[in-house]
Design a protein around this motif. Structure first.
Motif, PDB file in Angstrom:
ATOM      1  N   GLU A  30       3.425  25.149  51.658  1.00 48.05           N
ATOM      2  CA  GLU A  30       4.686  25.827  51.985  1.00 48.05           C
ATOM      3  C   GLU A  30       4.619  26.473  53.364  1.00 48.05           C
ATOM      4  O   GLU A  30       5.570  26.398  54.142  1.00 48.05           O
ATOM      5  CB  GLU A  30       5.028  26.871  50.920  1.00 48.05           C
ATOM      6  CG  GLU A  30       5.363  26.287  49.544  1.00 48.05           C
ATOM      7  CD  GLU A  30       6.604  25.395  49.542  1.00 48.05           C
ATOM      8  OE1 GLU A  30       7.464  25.563  50.431  1.00 48.05           O
ATOM      9  OE2 GLU A  30       6.702  24.508  48.665  1.00 48.05           O
ATOM     10  N   ASN A  34       6.700  25.449  56.765  1.00 49.25           N
ATOM     11  CA  ASN A  34       7.539  26.395  57.509  1.00 49.25           C
ATOM     12  C   ASN A  34       7.198  26.363  58.997  1.00 49.25           C
ATOM     13  O   ASN A  34       8.085  26.403  59.847  1.00 49.25           O
ATOM     14  CB  ASN A  34       7.336  27.816  56.971  1.00 49.25           C
ATOM     15  CG  ASN A  34       8.150  28.047  55.702  1.00 49.25           C
ATOM     16  OD1 ASN A  34       9.052  27.281  55.390  1.00 49.25           O
ATOM     17  ND2 ASN A  34       7.812  29.100  54.973  1.00 49.25           N
ATOM     18  N   LYS A  80      17.850  27.051  57.013  1.00 49.70           N
ATOM     19  CA  LYS A  80      17.852  25.595  57.144  1.00 49.70           C
ATOM     20  C   LYS A  80      19.082  24.893  56.599  1.00 49.70           C
ATOM     21  O   LYS A  80      19.423  23.799  57.043  1.00 49.70           O
ATOM     22  CB  LYS A  80      16.575  25.033  56.524  1.00 49.70           C
ATOM     23  CG  LYS A  80      15.356  25.587  57.273  1.00 49.70           C
ATOM     24  CD  LYS A  80      14.036  25.346  56.627  1.00 49.70           C
ATOM     25  CE  LYS A  80      12.995  26.226  57.310  1.00 49.70           C
ATOM     26  NZ  LYS A  80      11.701  26.166  56.657  1.00 49.70           N
ATOM     27  N   GLY A  94      11.689  22.421  54.435  1.00 48.22           N
ATOM     28  CA  GLY A  94      12.152  23.405  53.453  1.00 48.22           C
ATOM     29  C   GLY A  94      13.663  23.440  53.426  1.00 48.22           C
ATOM     30  O   GLY A  94      14.329  22.891  54.300  1.00 48.22           O
ATOM     31  N   ALA A  99      10.097  29.801  48.997  1.00 48.31           N
ATOM     32  CA  ALA A  99       8.643  29.853  49.099  1.00 48.31           C
ATOM     33  C   ALA A  99       8.122  31.243  49.428  1.00 48.31           C
ATOM     34  O   ALA A  99       7.261  31.771  48.714  1.00 48.31           O
ATOM     35  CB  ALA A  99       8.176  28.843  50.141  1.00 48.31           C
TER      36      ALA A  99
END
Ligand code: ADP
Ligand code: MG
Length: 678
Positions: A30, A34, A80, A94, A99
């Motif tokens: 995760e 990112n 996002k 993502g 997360a």
């Protein structure tokens, strides 16, 4: 009485963590995703005790403002996506905004970040323990983001107990990092394990141009896995006729009216024919740069390898599928490990086709080079079909008796043959140095070890023409030079089965039975394609074969294919068949037993394909198994012809069942075995 109530935020986060954060590797995944989404060019991952006590990921990405840093820890906070429609075409790693709050709820967590493009040299640091914000302060930091996750699951003892040993957890982390590093060669990765540097992968210049991306991937592959593997580049594009609109409303309206055509591209590397693994471990597949698992695609890979892969073996691959984000759903798995395609069947078909084409080209490409000299060559096999009929060329003849190389007299003086019959590799290189490197004529014949010097040893017309000659020919950067493109010299035969050959690269062994099977198989298919009857030889004494009622039914279904392939069988009663002809290469003392064996083998094969009538391909494979038995001694000219025929095959490196026909051990491997190098 009301019994339902909303769960506190922290509990909700822990529940989400239960799905997304399975183990330390999930945290690494995760956080690295990112960083990649934040356009980092450098990512450093540090772990301690398999990630249980520490995972730290730092990047030089865009960073966050103080407000964003606070917000990113809220559930469903993301930069996002904005609208529900955005879910239909995800272009980032993502999108759920889950997360960070999840990880923060099950660890001691420190976020330090500074905006890359802001003027202020000041960053923000937020300290969180088990989901509670403990401290928010200004902090000096380099532009980018660092996330520190300590004592994962400290507040969930049950979860902590499920973690495996440090080694296992680190292995999971390293596996994920390998995938990330392969997908993003333009990003520099550093990986530290218990304060020891495991990797320091420099950024590889890449760009959008196809060749450059392939080269960058190759370099990255070499950096993470070592460069010994023989790989073939894949680069395949097609149009995906989008059945997309009809199935779902993707929000993509098509103003022009007609069906939209989405681009489908598959590129990367796959193992050369004969390279395979017992597991899927080295089979990496990415969809829009996301490492994924998909049963359909796994199957497509096997299908693509077709007869080049043994049963129970798996391809080696590092393949990138690029496809319109609207044609793939990445929101079906908590860790996004699985994806679903809107037109699954077509994607599968194209993947299989891409591989098949690549493998066929691997051999044929260079043999069809127009700058051929030396001798008139027969038609080269067309990559599109297996229909080449190997034609005979006038080749230098072997003497009837096969003498091992060192026994030969008159070895050229400038190339002293070693007592073992091997010439030092330098000798060949020296001869080739004066020649133009490529394109050059390719010797399509087998030459003797001792006469190698007089028969000009030639450079294979290779795409890697510029690679300098070295005493041990290095594996070419892009792909391995196919073994059948280098001159081979006969040394002898051992165990009446394995033909020992020598090339400029080292030792080569050929399984004469497997090679023969491949040659016959392709010849047979070639005849079928051209609607010619396979060669068949009448038996002097036709035989009747009686089989069980069930077998009789089964056999009846296969009769047309068998007849076309030269096995003359006809019905002769309820359960009796008359055998009156066989393909000339089937030399059996008991034709009846041959028929019964073929029935058994076809039945076994039929269980896999699950259809009543087996295709001619399957039948041909089975019949070819009975070609020249393993230990039939072959004379020199026969061996020579076998290798020449093999060179004209479309898929020469494996028998129709996927077993290798050739095994190579290069000088580097030999040196290793003899302890001359590490
Ligand atoms: P998602 O990635 O699904 O958006 P996350 O919880 O992983 O959700 O992250 C939340 C948000 O925090 C991201 O959308 C991004 O804006 C920001 N963020 C997280 N990590 C970084 C990073 N390394 N650099 C810059 N921004 C980041
Ligand atoms: Mg994320």
């Amino acid at each position: 009485m009301n019994r339902i109530r909303l769960l506190p935020e922290q509990v909700a986060n822990q529940i989400a963590a239960g799905e997304v954060i399975e183990r330390p590797a999930s945290v690494v995944k995760e956080l690295v995703e990112n960083s990649l989404d934040a356009q980092a060019t450098r990512i450093t991952v540090e772990i301690q005790a398999g990630g249980r006590s520490l995972v730290r990921v730092s990047d030089d990405g865009v960073g966050m403002s103080r407000d964003d840093a606070l917000l990113c820890l809220e559930r469903h906070a993301t930069s996002k996506i904005v609208r529900a429609e955005d879910l239909a075409a995800i272009a980032t790693m993502g999108f759920r905004g889950e997360a960070l709050p999840s990880i923060a709820s099950v660890s001691r967590f420190i976020l330090t970040t500074r905006e890359r493009d802001a003027d202020s040299p000041e960053g923000t640091q937020i300290v969180i323990g088990g989901g509670k914000v403990l401290e928010v302060k200004a902090a000096a930091s380099a532009p980018g983001t660092t996330l520190e996750v300590r004592q994962l699951f400290f507040n969930l003892p049950a979860r902590r107990k499920f973690l495996r040993t440090e080694e296992t957890e680190s292995a999971h982390i390293q596996h994920y990092l390998t995938l990330a590093a392969l997908a993003f060669p333009e990003v520099a990765f550093t990986f530290l394990k218990d304060s020891r540097t495991v990797w320091q992968l420099p950024a590889v210049k890449s760009g959008n141009e196809r060749g450059a991306r392939l080269a960058a991937l190759r370099e990255r592959l070499r950096a993470v896995q070592g460069g010994e593997e023989k790989l073939v580049p894949v680069d395949f594009s097609a149009e995906l006729s989008a059945a997309v609109e009809s199935e779902t409303d993707t929000g993509k309206s098509n103003q022009a009216g007609g069906p939209t055509r989405d681009l489908f591209r598959l590129w990367g590397y796959i193992g050369a024919p004969g390279v395979s693994r017992a597991t899927r471990e080295d089979q990496h597949l990415f969809v829009n740069r996301r490492p994924i698992e998909n049963r359909g695609l796994n199957f497509a890979l096997l299908e693509g390898y077709h007869t080049s892969l043994m049963k129970g073996r798996y391809p080696v691959s590092c393949l990138f599928l690029e496809i319109d984000p609207a044609a793939v759903d990445v929101n079906i798995h908590p860790a996004k490990r699985e994806v679903r395609f809107r037109c699954e069947a077509e994607v599968r078909r194209l993947v299989a086709q891409a591989l098949r084409q690549t493998l066929l080209q691997f051999h044929s490409e260079e043999t069809v080079s127009p700058t051929r000299a030396a001798q008139p060559r027969p038609e080269s096999p067309s990559a599109s079909a297996l229909l080449t009929k190997p034609t005979q060329t006038s080749l230098p003849q072997f003497p009837d008796h096969l003498r091992p190389a060192p026994m030969q007299t008159g070895a050229p003086t400038h190339q002293p043959a070693l007592p073992m019959g091997f010439s030092p590799p330098e000798a060949h290189v020296r001869q080739s140095q004066g020649r133009p490197l490529s394109p050059g004529p390719v010797v399509q014949t087998l030459t003797y070890a001792s006469s190698a010097a007089s028969t000009s040893p030639l450079e294979p017309a290779s795409t890697q023409a510029s690679s300098p000659p070295s005493s041990i020919p290095a594996l070419s950067p892009g792909a391995a030079v196919p073994l059948l493109h280098v001159p081979l010299r006969l040394v002898g035969v051992i165990g009446r089965l394995y033909v020992v050959l020598e090339s400029d690269r080292g030792l080569v062994l050929l399984d004469q039975h497997a090679a023969h099977e491949r040659v016959l198989f392709e010849q047979m298919l070639g005849r079928l394609e051209q609607n010619e009857q396979a060669h068949s030889q009448k038996l002097l004494l036709p035989e009747t074969v009686e089989v069980s009622a069930r077998d009789a039914n089964f056999l009846r279904e296969q009769l047309p294919a068998l007849t076309r392939l030269g096995v003359g069988l006809s019905e002769f009663g309820e359960r009796t068949f008359l055998l009156d002809a066989l393909p000339p290469f089937v030399k059996v003392s008991e034709p009846r037993r041959f028929v019964l064996q073929v029935i058994d083998e076809l039945k076994a094969a039929g269980q896999q394909v699950n259809s009543l009538r087996l295709g001619e391909l399957m039948v041909a494979k089975t019949v070819c198994r009975h070609a020249v038995k393993a230990n039939d001694p072959l004379s020199g000219p026969e061996l020579e012809k076998l290798i020449a025929d093999l060179r004209h095959c479309a898929m020469p490196y494996t028998c129709p069942h996927g077993r290798p026909t050739l095994v190579e051990m290069n000088f580097r491997e030999l040196e290793k075995k003899f302890g001359r190098s590490q």
